[in-house]
Design a protein around this motif. Structure first.
Motif, PDB file in Angstrom:
ATOM      1  N   UNK A 121      -4.131   1.907  -0.297  1.00  8.55           N
ATOM      2  CA  UNK A 121      -3.763   0.716   0.487  1.00  8.55           C
ATOM      3  C   UNK A 121      -4.520   0.664   1.809  1.00  8.55           C
ATOM      4  N   UNK A 122      -4.624   1.806   2.473  1.00  9.98           N
ATOM      5  CA  UNK A 122      -5.344   1.838   3.758  1.00  9.98           C
ATOM      6  C   UNK A 122      -6.780   1.330   3.574  1.00  9.98           C
ATOM      7  N   UNK A 123      -7.406   1.755   2.459  1.00  9.73           N
ATOM      8  CA  UNK A 123      -8.803   1.374   2.229  1.00  9.73           C
ATOM      9  C   UNK A 123      -8.931  -0.112   1.883  1.00  9.73           C
ATOM     10  N   UNK A 124      -7.948  -0.634   1.142  1.00  8.09           N
ATOM     11  CA  UNK A 124      -7.980  -2.055   0.778  1.00  8.09           C
ATOM     12  C   UNK A 124      -7.714  -2.926   2.004  1.00  8.09           C
ATOM     13  N   UNK A 141       5.634  -0.031   4.795  1.00  7.10           N
ATOM     14  CA  UNK A 141       6.189   1.299   4.518  1.00  7.10           C
ATOM     15  C   UNK A 141       5.922   1.711   3.072  1.00  7.10           C
ATOM     16  N   UNK A 142       5.346   2.901   2.888  1.00  7.45           N
ATOM     17  CA  UNK A 142       4.990   3.410   1.552  1.00  7.45           C
ATOM     18  C   UNK A 142       5.196   4.924   1.534  1.00  7.45           C
ATOM     19  N   UNK A 143       5.952   5.420   0.524  1.00  8.60           N
ATOM     20  CA  UNK A 143       6.179   6.879   0.560  1.00  8.60           C
ATOM     21  C   UNK A 143       5.304   7.659  -0.403  1.00  8.60           C
ATOM     22  N   UNK A 144       4.507   6.994  -1.228  1.00  8.43           N
ATOM     23  CA  UNK A 144       3.606   7.711  -2.129  1.00  8.43           C
ATOM     24  C   UNK A 144       2.238   7.854  -1.464  1.00  8.43           C
ATOM     25  N   UNK A 145       1.847   9.093  -1.096  1.00 10.75           N
ATOM     26  CA  UNK A 145       0.599   9.275  -0.335  1.00 10.75           C
ATOM     27  C   UNK A 145      -0.655   8.740  -1.043  1.00 10.75           C
ATOM     28  N   UNK A 146      -0.669   8.844  -2.386  1.00 14.61           N
ATOM     29  CA  UNK A 146      -1.835   8.358  -3.144  1.00 14.61           C
ATOM     30  C   UNK A 146      -1.939   6.838  -3.038  1.00 14.61           C
ATOM     31  N   UNK A 147      -0.796   6.168  -3.152  1.00 19.81           N
ATOM     32  CA  UNK A 147      -0.795   4.707  -2.997  1.00 19.81           C
ATOM     33  C   UNK A 147      -1.186   4.333  -1.571  1.00 19.81           C
ATOM     34  N   UNK A 148      -0.613   5.059  -0.582  1.00 21.68           N
ATOM     35  CA  UNK A 148      -0.899   4.761   0.830  1.00 21.68           C
ATOM     36  C   UNK A 148      -2.391   4.896   1.118  1.00 21.68           C
ATOM     37  N   UNK A 149      -3.011   5.920   0.526  1.00 18.87           N
ATOM     38  CA  UNK A 149      -4.448   6.156   0.758  1.00 18.87           C
ATOM     39  C   UNK A 149      -5.283   4.991   0.233  1.00 18.87           C
ATOM     40  N   UNK A 193      -4.110  -5.472  12.444  1.00 17.04           N
ATOM     41  CA  UNK A 193      -2.851  -6.241  12.404  1.00 17.04           C
ATOM     42  C   UNK A 193      -1.761  -5.479  11.655  1.00 17.04           C
ATOM     43  N   UNK A 194      -2.167  -4.383  10.979  1.00 15.20           N
ATOM     44  CA  UNK A 194      -1.260  -3.690  10.076  1.00 15.20           C
ATOM     45  C   UNK A 194      -1.054  -2.249  10.506  1.00 15.20           C
ATOM     46  N   UNK A 195       0.205  -1.812  10.523  1.00  8.27           N
ATOM     47  CA  UNK A 195       0.512  -0.390  10.697  1.00  8.27           C
ATOM     48  C   UNK A 195       1.155   0.089   9.403  1.00  8.27           C
ATOM     49  N   UNK A 196       0.454   0.954   8.672  1.00  8.04           N
ATOM     50  CA  UNK A 196       1.012   1.511   7.430  1.00  8.04           C
ATOM     51  C   UNK A 196       1.692   2.823   7.790  1.00  8.04           C
ATOM     52  N   UNK A 197       2.982   2.904   7.530  1.00 10.79           N
ATOM     53  CA  UNK A 197       3.741   4.110   7.849  1.00 10.79           C
ATOM     54  C   UNK A 197       4.107   4.814   6.545  1.00 10.79           C
ATOM     55  N   UNK A 198       3.745   6.065   6.419  1.00  6.13           N
ATOM     56  CA  UNK A 198       4.022   6.816   5.196  1.00  6.13           C
ATOM     57  C   UNK A 198       5.378   7.495   5.287  1.00  6.13           C
ATOM     58  N   UNK A 223      -6.798   3.526  -7.896  1.00 11.45           N
ATOM     59  CA  UNK A 223      -8.205   3.850  -7.568  1.00 11.45           C
ATOM     60  C   UNK A 223      -9.167   2.884  -8.268  1.00 11.45           C
ATOM     61  N   UNK A 224      -8.831   2.499  -9.503  1.00 10.95           N
ATOM     62  CA  UNK A 224      -9.686   1.546 -10.232  1.00 10.95           C
ATOM     63  C   UNK A 224      -9.604   0.165  -9.579  1.00 10.95           C
ATOM     64  N   UNK A 225      -8.414  -0.149  -9.029  1.00 12.18           N
ATOM     65  CA  UNK A 225      -8.240  -1.435  -8.338  1.00 12.18           C
ATOM     66  C   UNK A 225      -9.103  -1.448  -7.076  1.00 12.18           C
TER      67      UNK A 225
END
Ligand SMILES: CNc1ncnc2c1ncn2[C@@H]1O[C@H](/C=C/CNC(=O)c2cc(-c3ccc(F)cc3)cc(O)c2O)[C@H](F)[C@H]1O
Ligand SMILES: [Mg+2]
Length: 214
Positions: free
Chosen positions: A99-102, A89-97, A111-116, A7-9
């Motif tokens: 990443x989606x914003x970044x 592919x990312x299985x940690x929902x907090x990280x995925x959230x 260009x990107x499909x992030x799959x949780x 989140x700080x990143x």
């Protein structure tokens, strides 16, 4: 409760980068992680090797295992040709959230499909779900003891074909010894080690590039 490192990143990106400018997002993360708070992004030094291998392969379909905050997702997606796709592919929902914003801040969401979810469950569904014939490029940067099982799974699911390129992060630090043995001893791969340094440090690390021979 306080904020998390991801989140700080994200805050650092929103504060210091320009919306829609992937280069500024990459620089903002590298600055933050080098000068404020280390994080396990592939980083600027190994990132240049990732860029050159990616540009050489120029994949139509790419896969990333282990999105984390999306730093390498942005590095890869910014270099894709029009119409090419990256599945991450990312299985940690907090990280995925985060990443989606970044990824969206960089303007690369188309260009990107992030799959949780876990790679072991998702890889066998790639063909049916996303109409993937095979991946031209795979970036491995998730749990290091999962590099071998997931590479075997990609082979078994017919998701790599002759000429597909696997690029693995951290083969020295933290290390992926079984993976190095697997790709270097297999007649089905032509492997090469790119010596570099662990992100934002002087510790040795490197990337292993392995071309699947079919
Ligand atoms: C297993 N299947 C998975 N499916 C989906 N997402 C996954 C899966 N497994 C993990 N994830 C997801 O992929 C990420 C995991 C990244 C792991 N990366 C590292 O540990 C790693 C560690 C260092 C490091 C080096 C020195 C030191 F002193 C401390 C750390 C450096 C690096 O560049 C790394 O990449 C994410 F966190 C996890 O949810
Ligand atoms: Mg890594």
């Amino acid at each position: 409760t306080g904020s998390s490192r991801p989140q700080r990143m994200l805050k650092a990106v929103q504060k210091n980068a320009t919306k829609g400018d992937p280069e500024s997002v990459i620089s903002a993360i590298d600055y933050y992680c080098r000068h404020k708070e280390w994080a396990m992004n592939v980083g600027d030094e190994k990132g240049l090797i990732l860029d050159s291998v990616l540009t050489e392969v120029n994949p139509s379909t790419a896969l990333e295992l282990g999105t984390y905050c999306g730093y390498s997702t942005v590095r890869i997606a910014r270099l894709l040709s029009p119409g090419s796709k990256l599945i991450t592919v990312e299985f940690n929902p907090a990280f995925a959230a985060v990443a989606r914003q970044i990824i969206a801040y960089a303007g690369l969401q188309d260009k990107v499909t992030l799959v949780e979810g876990p790679s072991g469950d998702l890889i066998p569904k790639m063909k049916a779900r996303f109409g993937i014939k095979s991946f031209d490029f795979v970036f491995l940067d998730h749990w290091k003891d999962r590099y071998v099982p997931d590479t075997k799974l990609l082979e078994d699911c017919g998701l790599v074909s002759e000429g597909s390129v696997l690029l693995a992060d951290n083969v020295i630090c933290p290390g992926a010894p079984e993976y190095l043995k697997y790709v270097r001893n297999s007649p089905r791969y032509e492997s090469r080690y790119y010596k570099s340094n662990l992100e934002y440090t002087k510790v040795e690390d490197g990337l292993e590039k392995s071309v699947f021979l079919g």
